[in-house]
Design a protein around this motif. Structure first.
Motif, PDB file in Angstrom:
ATOM      1  N   GLN A  60       0.795  -1.230   0.000  1.00 29.96           N
ATOM      2  CA  GLN A  60       0.000   0.000   0.000  1.00 29.96           C
ATOM      3  C   GLN A  60       0.824   1.275   0.000  1.00 29.96           C
ATOM      4  N   ARG A  61       2.134   1.159   0.192  1.00 29.78           N
ATOM      5  CA  ARG A  61       2.930   2.392   0.284  1.00 29.78           C
ATOM      6  C   ARG A  61       3.096   3.017  -1.095  1.00 29.78           C
ATOM      7  N   ARG A  62       3.079   4.314  -1.096  1.00 36.08           N
ATOM      8  CA  ARG A  62       3.154   5.059  -2.349  1.00 36.08           C
ATOM      9  C   ARG A  62       4.560   5.606  -2.601  1.00 36.08           C
ATOM     10  N   HIS A  63       5.284   5.888  -1.541  1.00 38.34           N
ATOM     11  CA  HIS A  63       6.635   6.432  -1.671  1.00 38.34           C
ATOM     12  C   HIS A  63       7.397   6.170  -0.394  1.00 38.34           C
TER      13      HIS A  63
END
Length: 79
Positions: free
Chosen positions: A50-53
């Motif tokens: 789920q991490r975007r950056h």
């Protein structure tokens, strides 16, 4: 002087990786996993997907912080 950040190895999605976390965040992550009846590997895999950056260690810290902020907010609303 010993660093408060400890590098730990964990297997997620079938591959071994390492995360560098302070003991308090590692303990919080284990508590959350236990409460959700999940393994550490499963909860870290979920965070990773789920991490975007940012790096995984930062994503875990933010996840734990968000979890406990949410609990605090829930208590405040019940008062």
């Amino acid at each position: 002087m010993k660093s408060p950040v400890v590098k730990r190895s964990i297997v997620i999605a079938g591959h071994k990786t390492s995360v560098s976390l302070e003991d308090a965040f590692w303990k919080g992550l284990k508590e959350i996993a236990d409460a959700r009846h999940m393994t550490l590997s499963d909860i870290v895999a979920s965070i990773d997907s789920q991490r975007r950056h940012g790096n995984l260690s930062s994503a875990i810290r933010l996840f734990v912080l968000d979890h406990y902020r949410g609990q605090s907010s829930d208590r405040d609303h019940r008062r």
